[in-house]
Motif scaffolding. Structure first.
Motif, short mmCIF file in Angstrom:
data_model
loop_
_atom_site.label_atom_id
_atom_site.label_comp_id
_atom_site.label_asym_id
_atom_site.label_seq_id
_atom_site.Cartn_x
_atom_site.Cartn_y
_atom_site.Cartn_z
N ARG A 165 -114.36 41.81 32.95
CA ARG A 165 -114.18 40.39 33.25
C ARG A 165 -112.71 39.98 33.13
NH1 ARG A 165 -118.25 36.71 33.33
NH2 ARG A 165 -119.60 38.09 32.10
N VAL A 185 -118.01 39.66 37.22
CA VAL A 185 -119.12 40.39 36.62
C VAL A 185 -120.46 39.77 36.98
CG1 VAL A 185 -120.17 41.08 34.43
CG2 VAL A 185 -117.69 41.23 34.73
N ILE A 243 -118.18 47.66 34.71
CA ILE A 243 -119.00 46.69 33.98
C ILE A 243 -119.89 47.40 32.96
CG2 ILE A 243 -120.88 45.02 34.22
CD1 ILE A 243 -119.66 44.31 36.98
N ARG A 298 -123.59 41.51 39.05
CA ARG A 298 -124.93 41.62 38.48
C ARG A 298 -125.97 40.98 39.39
NH1 ARG A 298 -123.13 40.01 32.33
NH2 ARG A 298 -122.72 42.14 31.58
N SER A 338 -118.11 45.36 29.85
CA SER A 338 -118.20 44.17 30.70
C SER A 338 -117.13 43.14 30.35
CB SER A 338 -119.59 43.53 30.58
OG SER A 338 -119.85 43.14 29.25
N THR A 357 -116.61 48.99 40.38
CA THR A 357 -116.80 47.83 39.51
C THR A 357 -118.11 47.95 38.71
OG1 THR A 357 -117.93 46.55 41.24
CG2 THR A 357 -115.53 46.35 41.09
#
Length: 336
Positions: free
Chosen positions: A216, A222, A208, A226, A212, A204
């Motif tokens: 999503r 996302v 991203i 982060r 991104s 993932t």
């Protein structure tokens, strides 16, 4: 012998050798060659380089920065960055110093160092993931904020007198010349290597970094990823703060100044794209070794610290610029 059989005999070795050929042409292979070359040059330039205890001391030139670089690599692969890592170290070290003067034992100091790192990482992650602020702007701001708090608490002073048991993290040895920091560095490399390259979470992170928006829409959370990456960066900064404070035996508000530049240099030198989407932990490990050998070799030759800073800055520019210049040259040659 038929034509088909002769063709298969030619093709099988080609297919088998392609992965090896790709590996030899990889950035990691180049870094390994560079590391070996620097090692040989250092051994030739200084008669003290090959001493086992000197080589053990050389590990202090990269272990603390590399611990942070592993988490920073995943953050940059995801398209973000954290320029406050040095300031997080300063704040975590200051918090540990305040607790030490109050008589806190070593386990409490360690927990406070880790907790401060996590809290700073969570603060950065909240501002980026929750409020959608650019990470470079947020972390430039928190870089000043965190270190400013350290200066407010300490001023021009310093915390000294840490307990002997606390010194084990930065000055202790596990076996012969194998330092505690080197063991932590190795374990961190293994953990982050598995996390990035062998888990769905790592996939993932790459998704991203590559796109991104598409990540999503494909169902990836996302913002949550982060936030976790900023937490990991804060945690590793806390671990580095424990090791660095323990090794120095004191806390000053200027501790870990310039760590941001060196950590990012290690990550980018390790082949992680500054634009996100690609990179490996193996490359970061090799880059840390290269940086450590360069700085240690220059130190043995009594090269001033300011010259080392120039070398690090030039290396960062070169690593970013050379691939771009190479791509431009190849595009021109194809047009011709």
């Amino acid at each position: 012998m038929s034509t088909a059989l002769r063709h298969s005999e030619r093709q099988i070795p080609d297919r088998l050798t392609r992965p090896a050929a790709r590996a030899l042409k990889s950035w990691e292979s180049l870094l390994a060659i560079v590391a070996i070359g620097i090692f040989v040059l250092n051994a030739w330039a200084s008669p003290y380089f090959l001493d086992p205890w000197n080589l053990s001391d050389a590990s202090f030139n990269f272990t603390e920065k590399a611990m942070i670089a592993f988490a920073m690599a995943m953050l940059i692969i995801a398209g973000e960055i954290d320029l406050s890592v040095g300031a997080i170290i300063a704040l975590a070290s200051t918090v540990m110093g305040v607790a030490m003067t109050a008589g806190a034992p070593t386990p409490v100091l360690v927990l406070l160092g880790l907790g401060t790192g996590l809290a700073c990482g969570a603060f950065n992650g909240m501002l980026v993931a929750r409020f959608g602020l650019p990470s470079i702007v947020v972390t430039i701001g928190t870089m000043s904020l965190f270190r400013g708090i350290s200066y407010i608490i300490l001023g021009d002073g310093a915390f000294t007198g840490y307990p002997d048991s606390f010194a084990w993290f930065g000055q202790g040895y596990v076996f012969w010349v194998i330092t505690v920091e080197l063991v932590i560095f190795t374990l961190a490399a293994l953990v982050f290597g598995v996390l990035l390259h062998r888990t769905s979470f790592g996939r993932t992170v790459y998704a991203i970094g590559n796109n991104s928006v598409a990540a999503r829409f494909s169902g990836i959370r996302v913002d949550r990823v982060r936030f976790i990456l900023f937490l990991l960066t804060g945690l590793m900064s806390g671990i580095a703060a424990i090791c660095l404070t323990s090794r120095l035996g004191s806390t000053r508000p200027s501790i870990a100044s310039g760590f941001e530049l060196e950590v990012v240099t290690i990550v980018v030198l390790g082949g992680v794209s500054i634009l996100g989407g690609s990179g490996s932990i193996v490359g970061v490990v090799l880059a840390a070794l290269v940086m450590g050998l360069v700085t240690f070799g220059l130190g043995l030759l009594n090269v001033p610290g300011i010259v080392m800073s120039v070398v690090v800055g030039a290396l960062l520019i070169a690593v970013i610029a050379v691939p771009r210049l190479w791509a431009m040259a190849r595009a021109k040659s194809r047009k011709r």
